[in-house]
Design a protein around this motif. Structure first.
Motif, PDB file in Angstrom:
ATOM      1  N   VAL A 147      11.319 -18.759  31.541  1.00 24.87           N
ATOM      2  CA  VAL A 147      11.297 -19.832  32.544  1.00 24.87           C
ATOM      3  C   VAL A 147       9.920 -20.492  32.567  1.00 24.87           C
ATOM      4  O   VAL A 147       9.809 -21.724  32.549  1.00 24.87           O
ATOM      5  N   GLU A 148       8.859 -19.694  32.605  1.00 16.65           N
ATOM      6  CA  GLU A 148       7.496 -20.245  32.624  1.00 16.65           C
ATOM      7  C   GLU A 148       7.201 -21.035  31.355  1.00 16.65           C
ATOM      8  O   GLU A 148       6.570 -22.086  31.405  1.00 16.65           O
ATOM      9  N   ARG A 183      15.611 -21.438  35.842  1.00 13.33           N
ATOM     10  CA  ARG A 183      16.029 -20.056  36.126  1.00 13.33           C
ATOM     11  C   ARG A 183      17.551 -19.958  36.007  1.00 13.33           C
ATOM     12  O   ARG A 183      18.084 -19.011  35.446  1.00 13.33           O
ATOM     13  N   TRP A 227      18.520 -19.708  32.484  1.00 14.01           N
ATOM     14  CA  TRP A 227      18.304 -18.377  31.927  1.00 14.01           C
ATOM     15  C   TRP A 227      19.552 -17.519  32.120  1.00 14.01           C
ATOM     16  O   TRP A 227      20.060 -16.909  31.197  1.00 14.01           O
ATOM     17  N   ASP A 272      11.388 -14.170  33.177  1.00 12.08           N
ATOM     18  CA  ASP A 272      10.270 -14.858  33.845  1.00 12.08           C
ATOM     19  C   ASP A 272       9.429 -15.639  32.848  1.00 12.08           C
ATOM     20  O   ASP A 272       9.064 -16.790  33.085  1.00 12.08           O
ATOM     21  N   ALA A 306      13.758  -8.634  32.957  1.00 13.70           N
ATOM     22  CA  ALA A 306      13.137  -9.474  33.989  1.00 13.70           C
ATOM     23  C   ALA A 306      11.880 -10.177  33.487  1.00 13.70           C
ATOM     24  O   ALA A 306      11.711 -11.386  33.696  1.00 13.70           O
ATOM     25  N   ALA A 307      11.005  -9.458  32.830  1.00 12.73           N
ATOM     26  CA  ALA A 307       9.762 -10.067  32.343  1.00 12.73           C
ATOM     27  C   ALA A 307      10.047 -11.117  31.273  1.00 12.73           C
ATOM     28  O   ALA A 307       9.369 -12.147  31.210  1.00 12.73           O
TER      29      ALA A 307
END
Length: 177
Positions: free
Chosen positions: A69-70, A115, A118, A66, A62-63
């Motif tokens: 995406v960022e 997202r 991803w 994230d 998950a991290a």
């Protein structure tokens, strides 16, 4: 990396906790809502289950997702993606986290574009049969569980694959030159 006897399915996306909780009464399914447990707590639950399927919402990447995406949405500080990758690798190596056999991605068409890349680009590109889209309902995920197909596992060189993520451009995932 730790392997378990159950088929491990991580549910990801908006409403994942609610969907996983809705699977709790199914025969041969152990539903684990991550809540405050963290990756190590979810892994402990997964490791001690004898159910055919262990379904949870505690994505060990998950991290990384994230941060990726960022990074590509230009909303991250420099180095954030690399830090997330190294932290995930440390968790996986220490067996405090385990990669799921499958990801069920809830309503990917509703996700922001990067997202969606991803899930359906980066992760599905690494292991196509291991990332399955579904509607955000327990019934839809139950149906997915009954139709999972075999496919190649995650890359053998997990370190190399994850560390190469800063070069995996969203609009070019899966595109061959």
């Amino acid at each position: 990396m730790r392997r378990v006897s159950s088929t491990v399915v991580a549910v990801a996306g908006a409403g994942a906790e609610r969907v996983v909780a809705g699977l709790g009464g199914l025969h041969n399914v152990r539903a684990v809502v991550a809540g405050e447990r963290g990756a190590a707590g979810v892994t402990e639950q997964v490791a001690h289950s004898s159910a055919t399927y262990v379904v949870h919402d505690g994505d060990p990447l998950a991290a990384v997702g994230d941060a990726w995406v960022e990074y590509f949405d230009q909303a991250a500080a420099p180095g954030g993606l690399e830090v997330a990758i190294e932290a995930a690798l440390a968790e996986l190596r220490s067996q405090r986290a385990v990669l799921p056999d499958y990801y069920v991605v809830l309503d990917p068409e509703e996700m922001p574009e990067t997202r969606r890349h991803w899930w359906l680009g980066v992760l599905a590109g690494a292991a196509p049969a291991r990332v399955v889209p579904a509607h955000a309902t327990a019934a839809a995920v139950r149906d997915v569980l009954s139709h999972l197909t075999a496919g190649r596992w995650w890359p053998d060189d997990l370190d190399g694959w994850l560390r190469a993520l800063p070069t995996v451009v969203p609009d070019q995932v899966g595109v061959r030159p």
